[in-house]
Design a protein around this motif. Structure first.
Motif, PDB file in Angstrom:
ATOM      1  N   HIS A 319      39.283  52.612  49.215  1.00 55.65           N
ATOM      2  CA  HIS A 319      40.540  52.115  49.779  1.00 55.65           C
ATOM      3  C   HIS A 319      40.909  50.757  49.206  1.00 55.65           C
ATOM      4  CE1 HIS A 319      41.213  55.417  52.279  1.00 55.65           C
ATOM      5  NE2 HIS A 319      41.071  54.898  53.480  1.00 55.65           N
ATOM      6  N   ALA A 320      39.928  50.071  48.622  1.00 50.75           N
ATOM      7  CA  ALA A 320      40.153  48.752  48.032  1.00 50.75           C
ATOM      8  C   ALA A 320      39.068  48.512  46.988  1.00 50.75           C
ATOM      9  CB  ALA A 320      40.129  47.667  49.107  1.00 50.75           C
ATOM     10  N   TYR A 321      39.289  47.461  46.172  1.00 49.78           N
ATOM     11  CA  TYR A 321      38.371  47.170  45.072  1.00 49.78           C
ATOM     12  C   TYR A 321      38.065  45.678  45.037  1.00 49.78           C
ATOM     13  CZ  TYR A 321      40.110  51.727  43.619  1.00 49.78           C
ATOM     14  OH  TYR A 321      40.477  53.041  43.600  1.00 49.78           O
ATOM     15  N   LEU A 322      36.777  45.361  44.957  1.00 48.23           N
ATOM     16  CA  LEU A 322      36.356  43.996  44.650  1.00 48.23           C
ATOM     17  C   LEU A 322      36.140  43.961  43.154  1.00 48.23           C
ATOM     18  CD1 LEU A 322      35.453  41.145  45.340  1.00 48.23           C
ATOM     19  CD2 LEU A 322      33.173  42.059  45.844  1.00 48.23           C
ATOM     20  N   ARG A 323      37.088  43.372  42.438  1.00 48.06           N
ATOM     21  CA  ARG A 323      37.103  43.461  40.988  1.00 48.06           C
ATOM     22  C   ARG A 323      36.249  42.363  40.364  1.00 48.06           C
ATOM     23  NH1 ARG A 323      42.813  42.696  39.639  1.00 48.06           N
ATOM     24  NH2 ARG A 323      41.944  42.665  37.535  1.00 48.06           N
ATOM     25  N   ARG A 324      35.048  42.777  39.952  1.00 49.79           N
ATOM     26  CA  ARG A 324      34.133  41.890  39.244  1.00 49.79           C
ATOM     27  C   ARG A 324      33.982  42.352  37.803  1.00 49.79           C
ATOM     28  NH1 ARG A 324      32.451  37.326  40.986  1.00 49.79           N
ATOM     29  NH2 ARG A 324      30.189  37.649  40.833  1.00 49.79           N
ATOM     30  N   ASP A 325      34.950  43.176  37.332  1.00 50.63           N
ATOM     31  CA  ASP A 325      34.908  43.698  35.965  1.00 50.63           C
ATOM     32  C   ASP A 325      35.354  42.667  34.950  1.00 50.63           C
ATOM     33  OD1 ASP A 325      37.401  43.960  37.301  1.00 50.63           O
ATOM     34  OD2 ASP A 325      38.120  45.280  35.724  1.00 50.63           O
ATOM     35  N   ARG A 326      36.229  41.738  35.357  1.00 53.61           N
ATOM     36  CA  ARG A 326      36.683  40.576  34.582  1.00 53.61           C
ATOM     37  C   ARG A 326      37.569  40.907  33.386  1.00 53.61           C
ATOM     38  NH1 ARG A 326      31.494  39.485  36.400  1.00 53.61           N
ATOM     39  NH2 ARG A 326      31.317  37.570  37.626  1.00 53.61           N
ATOM     40  N   ILE A 327      37.628  42.148  32.967  1.00 52.25           N
ATOM     41  CA  ILE A 327      38.313  42.456  31.723  1.00 52.25           C
ATOM     42  C   ILE A 327      39.833  42.358  31.845  1.00 52.25           C
ATOM     43  CG2 ILE A 327      38.477  44.960  32.090  1.00 52.25           C
ATOM     44  CD1 ILE A 327      37.704  45.233  29.094  1.00 52.25           C
ATOM     45  N   LEU A 328      40.358  42.472  33.057  1.00 53.73           N
ATOM     46  CA  LEU A 328      41.810  42.431  33.256  1.00 53.73           C
ATOM     47  C   LEU A 328      42.269  41.166  33.972  1.00 53.73           C
ATOM     48  CD1 LEU A 328      42.446  46.146  34.264  1.00 53.73           C
ATOM     49  CD2 LEU A 328      43.438  45.000  32.292  1.00 53.73           C
ATOM     50  N   ASP A 329      41.388  40.213  34.117  1.00 52.37           N
ATOM     51  CA  ASP A 329      41.723  39.042  34.924  1.00 52.37           C
ATOM     52  C   ASP A 329      42.962  38.303  34.428  1.00 52.37           C
ATOM     53  OD1 ASP A 329      39.522  39.740  36.324  1.00 52.37           O
ATOM     54  OD2 ASP A 329      38.381  37.897  35.971  1.00 52.37           O
ATOM     55  N   ALA A 330      43.156  38.254  33.105  1.00 52.75           N
ATOM     56  CA  ALA A 330      44.320  37.538  32.565  1.00 52.75           C
ATOM     57  C   ALA A 330      45.608  38.335  32.734  1.00 52.75           C
ATOM     58  CB  ALA A 330      44.096  37.218  31.089  1.00 52.75           C
ATOM     59  N   LEU A 331      45.504  39.656  32.782  1.00 49.42           N
ATOM     60  CA  LEU A 331      46.684  40.510  32.869  1.00 49.42           C
ATOM     61  C   LEU A 331      47.047  40.842  34.307  1.00 49.42           C
ATOM     62  CD1 LEU A 331      45.764  42.953  29.957  1.00 49.42           C
ATOM     63  CD2 LEU A 331      47.441  41.094  29.891  1.00 49.42           C
ATOM     64  N   GLY A 370      36.257  52.743  52.066  1.00 48.02           N
ATOM     65  CA  GLY A 370      36.057  51.303  52.079  1.00 48.02           C
ATOM     66  C   GLY A 370      36.203  50.699  50.699  1.00 48.02           C
ATOM     67  N   THR A 371      35.662  49.512  50.548  1.00 46.57           N
ATOM     68  CA  THR A 371      35.793  48.739  49.310  1.00 46.57           C
ATOM     69  C   THR A 371      34.696  49.121  48.318  1.00 46.57           C
ATOM     70  OG1 THR A 371      36.802  46.860  50.455  1.00 46.57           O
ATOM     71  CG2 THR A 371      35.765  46.416  48.322  1.00 46.57           C
ATOM     72  N   VAL A 372      35.113  49.315  47.075  1.00 50.65           N
ATOM     73  CA  VAL A 372      34.184  49.567  45.976  1.00 50.65           C
ATOM     74  C   VAL A 372      34.118  48.320  45.098  1.00 50.65           C
ATOM     75  CG1 VAL A 372      33.779  50.896  43.863  1.00 50.65           C
ATOM     76  CG2 VAL A 372      34.488  52.069  45.953  1.00 50.65           C
ATOM     77  N   VAL A 373      32.926  47.855  44.814  1.00 49.92           N
ATOM     78  CA  VAL A 373      32.731  46.739  43.886  1.00 49.92           C
ATOM     79  C   VAL A 373      32.634  47.305  42.469  1.00 49.92           C
ATOM     80  CG1 VAL A 373      31.291  44.777  43.230  1.00 49.92           C
ATOM     81  CG2 VAL A 373      31.428  45.480  45.631  1.00 49.92           C
ATOM     82  N   THR A 374      33.464  46.798  41.575  1.00 52.28           N
ATOM     83  CA  THR A 374      33.344  47.180  40.163  1.00 52.28           C
ATOM     84  C   THR A 374      32.817  45.980  39.394  1.00 52.28           C
ATOM     85  OG1 THR A 374      35.065  48.869  40.236  1.00 52.28           O
ATOM     86  CG2 THR A 374      34.603  47.881  38.096  1.00 52.28           C
ATOM     87  N   ASN A 375      31.631  46.130  38.821  1.00 49.42           N
ATOM     88  CA  ASN A 375      30.926  45.023  38.187  1.00 49.42           C
ATOM     89  C   ASN A 375      30.845  45.233  36.680  1.00 49.42           C
ATOM     90  OD1 ASN A 375      29.004  42.832  37.748  1.00 49.42           O
ATOM     91  ND2 ASN A 375      28.536  43.046  39.940  1.00 49.42           N
ATOM     92  N   ASP A 376      30.899  44.172  35.902  1.00 49.85           N
ATOM     93  CA  ASP A 376      30.783  44.291  34.449  1.00 49.85           C
ATOM     94  C   ASP A 376      29.336  44.185  33.972  1.00 49.85           C
ATOM     95  OD1 ASP A 376      30.348  41.613  34.935  1.00 49.85           O
ATOM     96  OD2 ASP A 376      31.664  40.884  33.343  1.00 49.85           O
ATOM     97  N   ASP A 377      28.411  43.997  34.889  1.00 52.38           N
ATOM     98  CA  ASP A 377      26.999  43.827  34.531  1.00 52.38           C
ATOM     99  C   ASP A 377      26.190  44.951  35.180  1.00 52.38           C
ATOM    100  OD1 ASP A 377      24.432  43.076  33.992  1.00 52.38           O
ATOM    101  OD2 ASP A 377      24.549  41.115  34.966  1.00 52.38           O
ATOM    102  N   ARG A 378      25.691  45.882  34.363  1.00 52.60           N
ATOM    103  CA  ARG A 378      24.920  46.979  34.912  1.00 52.60           C
ATOM    104  C   ARG A 378      23.660  46.489  35.603  1.00 52.60           C
ATOM    105  NH1 ARG A 378      22.614  49.339  37.523  1.00 52.60           N
ATOM    106  NH2 ARG A 378      21.950  51.512  37.616  1.00 52.60           N
ATOM    107  N   ASN A 379      23.158  45.353  35.226  1.00 53.24           N
ATOM    108  CA  ASN A 379      21.946  44.816  35.836  1.00 53.24           C
ATOM    109  C   ASN A 379      22.266  43.707  36.835  1.00 53.24           C
ATOM    110  OD1 ASN A 379      20.168  46.516  34.357  1.00 53.24           O
ATOM    111  ND2 ASN A 379      20.475  45.209  32.570  1.00 53.24           N
ATOM    112  N   TRP A 380      23.325  43.926  37.612  1.00 52.17           N
ATOM    113  CA  TRP A 380      23.690  42.938  38.625  1.00 52.17           C
ATOM    114  C   TRP A 380      22.563  42.721  39.633  1.00 52.17           C
ATOM    115  CZ3 TRP A 380      23.398  44.605  43.595  1.00 52.17           C
ATOM    116  CH2 TRP A 380      23.442  45.998  43.821  1.00 52.17           C
ATOM    117  N   ASP A 400      30.117  50.205  41.325  1.00 53.00           N
ATOM    118  CA  ASP A 400      30.126  50.943  40.058  1.00 53.00           C
ATOM    119  C   ASP A 400      30.636  50.010  38.973  1.00 53.00           C
ATOM    120  OD1 ASP A 400      32.929  50.855  40.194  1.00 53.00           O
ATOM    121  OD2 ASP A 400      33.166  52.978  39.729  1.00 53.00           O
ATOM    122  N   MET A 401      30.981  50.561  37.804  1.00 48.59           N
ATOM    123  CA  MET A 401      31.403  49.730  36.687  1.00 48.59           C
ATOM    124  C   MET A 401      32.767  50.112  36.111  1.00 48.59           C
ATOM    125  SD  MET A 401      27.880  49.153  34.535  1.00 48.59           S
ATOM    126  CE  MET A 401      28.629  47.834  33.577  1.00 48.59           C
TER     127      MET A 401
END
Length: 481
Positions: A319-331, A370-380, A400-401
């Motif tokens: 239903h929501a995303y905690l965006r820790r992927d960082r790749i789109l932060d500027a856009l 609920g909220t899904v965390v998307t992380n850019d580090d597989r070894n978080w 997930d990633m």
């Protein structure tokens, strides 16, 4: 402009101009590669995309419509260049007809000033592989891809509007579309023309095996016409026997993100892309799929469950995303909310109920929202103490990633999106992917999970144009979706 065309005549004119331009370019290219002279300035002037121009002059009250596309933000002239108009004919007509019927817009078509880069028409020009001419020689005499002319400024709201000049008619112009069409071939191992308007994205190859089995069953039942796989493999009703083995033994592993396309007679087929792992892949493939203007893309893949009550094999509806992927932060800065789309959420939840046979409390135990965390580090996990507070504050239920990236890309590029994940491990609770347990999980869960995604797609198809949410429109949106 005095020429006024019907939508059908406009697309026909676009196709004629495009065919003339690409034919002239191929002819000049073949002649030069065979040792002949380069194109003259007059010849090169013909190597251009056709331009579609739509003018809106209010002559009546603007219609009130809940439609999320084919709408004018304000009066004026809107233009875009177009590539492959025959392939995009249904899409173009779907956009143009309401603009004419509801707004009284007028349509004109003419050659543009935007050159067609020669690599985009070089299919079938055998001499290119011979090396008879160097790339530097070709660049001196023929249009080449210029990165300065390829971008997403319109989609990102960063384009410069010239005073008194035309406004953008579409998110992507001809050269941006052509750039992505070639990238799709490179990454997926299949022709871009095979990509279907309903797209499933996954991060694990076992979903491919199930999709192939499903596709073959659909062809056998007469509900699909063919299955296209990487490396030029096509399965039809006449070639069903041994089809799964041919696909499994193909060179799909040569491609970074192999795609599989199940085509139907009505054009409403489904594509599955194994995008692999990570937000970079997720952004890459959706950057290119978006130019085909799909109706929807859904993420169906694996995740780590973060709640004690979850069990391996349970589902997570984001239903929501905690965006820790960082790749789109500027856009798309992280403070920009990525809204859940009601139609997609409902379709995924109802599909899950149908496929699992569960309802009420039983479904609630199996399907967590609920909220899904998307992380850019597989070894978080190695920096858990730094992540734990954010997990707690966000009330996250899974990690997930890819999902947050795919949703943010859908928001950014105006493609309806959704996420249904399957819990494959519980890293916070000591339940990790041990080989035996993992294999047992994969054998039982993947087939059902894929069926849920496919059932959701069928539900979304029945909703028609209402799936294209107005939540995705900007204040100054181009008329075309």
């Amino acid at each position: 402009m005095t020429e006024t065309l019907t939508p059908e005549a406009a697309v026909d004119r676009l196709a004629t101009l495009f065919d003339e331009a690409t034919s002239a370019l191929r002819t000049a290219l073949s002649r030069f590669l065979a040792g002949g002279p380069p194109p003259t300035p007059e010849e090169r002037a013909a190597f251009v995309y056709p331009e579609l121009a739509v003018t809106y002059v209010p002559g009546r009250e603007a219609p009130r419509t809940r439609r999320a596309y084919a709408k004018f933000a304000q009066p004026g002239l809107y233009t875009t260049t177009v590539t492959q108009p025959l392939h995009f004919r249904p899409y173009l007509l779907d956009q143009l007809r309401p603009l004419v019927e509801d707004y009284g817009a007028t349509i004109a078509v003419r050659p543009s000033a935007q050159e067609i880069p020669y690599p985009y028409v070089a299919d079938g020009v055998e001499e290119l592989a011979s090396g008879a001419r160097t790339s530097a020689e070709l660049a001196r005499h023929f249009p080449v891809p210029l990165l300065s002319l390829v971008g997403d400024e319109i989609a990102d709201g960063a384009f410069d509007l010239i005073e008194g000049g035309p406004r953008p008619l579409a998110l992507f112009d001809g050269v941006r579309v052509d750039y992505s069409l070639r990238r799709l071939i490179h990454y997926t191992g299949t022709d871009w023309r095979a990509v279907q308007p309903w797209i499933l994205l996954t991060n694990y190859h076992r979903y491919v095996d199930q999709f192939v089995a499903h596709g073959i069953a659909e062809i056998a039942a007469g509900r699909a016409t063919r299955l296209v796989a990487p490396g030029g493999i096509t399965i039809t009703a006449e070639t069903l026997e041994g089809g799964a083995a041919r696909i499994a033994g193909s060179a799909w592993h040569r491609y970074q993100m192999p795609a599989y396309h199940l085509e139907r007679e009505d054009g409403a087929g489904v594509t599955l892309v194994n995008i692999g792992v990570g937000p970079s892949n997720a952004k890459n493939i959706t950057d290119h799929l978006a130019v085909l203007r799909p109706h929807c893309w859904l993420m169906i893949g694996h995740c780590g469950g973060l709640r004690q009550a979850q069990e391996i094999g349970d589902y997570v509806l984001a239903h929501a995303y905690l965006r820790r992927d960082r790749i789109l932060d500027a856009l798309v800065p992280t403070e920009i909310p990525i809204p859940a789309l009601a139609e997609v959420q409902t379709a995924l939840q109802d599909a899950c109920a149908t496929v699992t046979g569960m309802s009420g409390e039983a479904l609630k135990q199996r399907l967590r929202t609920g909220t899904v965390v998307t992380n850019d580090d597989r070894n978080w996990e190695l920096r858990y103490t730094q992540e734990a507070r954010l997990f707690n504050l966000s009330r996250a239920v899974a990690v997930d990633m890819e999902s947050g990236t795919i949703a943010a890309q859908g928001y950014r590029l105006r493609v309806p999106y959704g996420t249904l994940l399957c819990v494959s491990d519980k890293p916070l609770h000591g339940e990790i992917k041990l080989p035996g347990a993992a294999n047992a999980f994969y054998a039982s869960a993947v087939a059902q999970h894929l069926l849920v995604g496919l059932d959701a797609v069928e539900r979304l198809k029945r909703m028609g144009g209402t799936i294209h949410s107005r939540k995705l429109r900007s204040f100054d949106e181009p008329p075309f979706r």
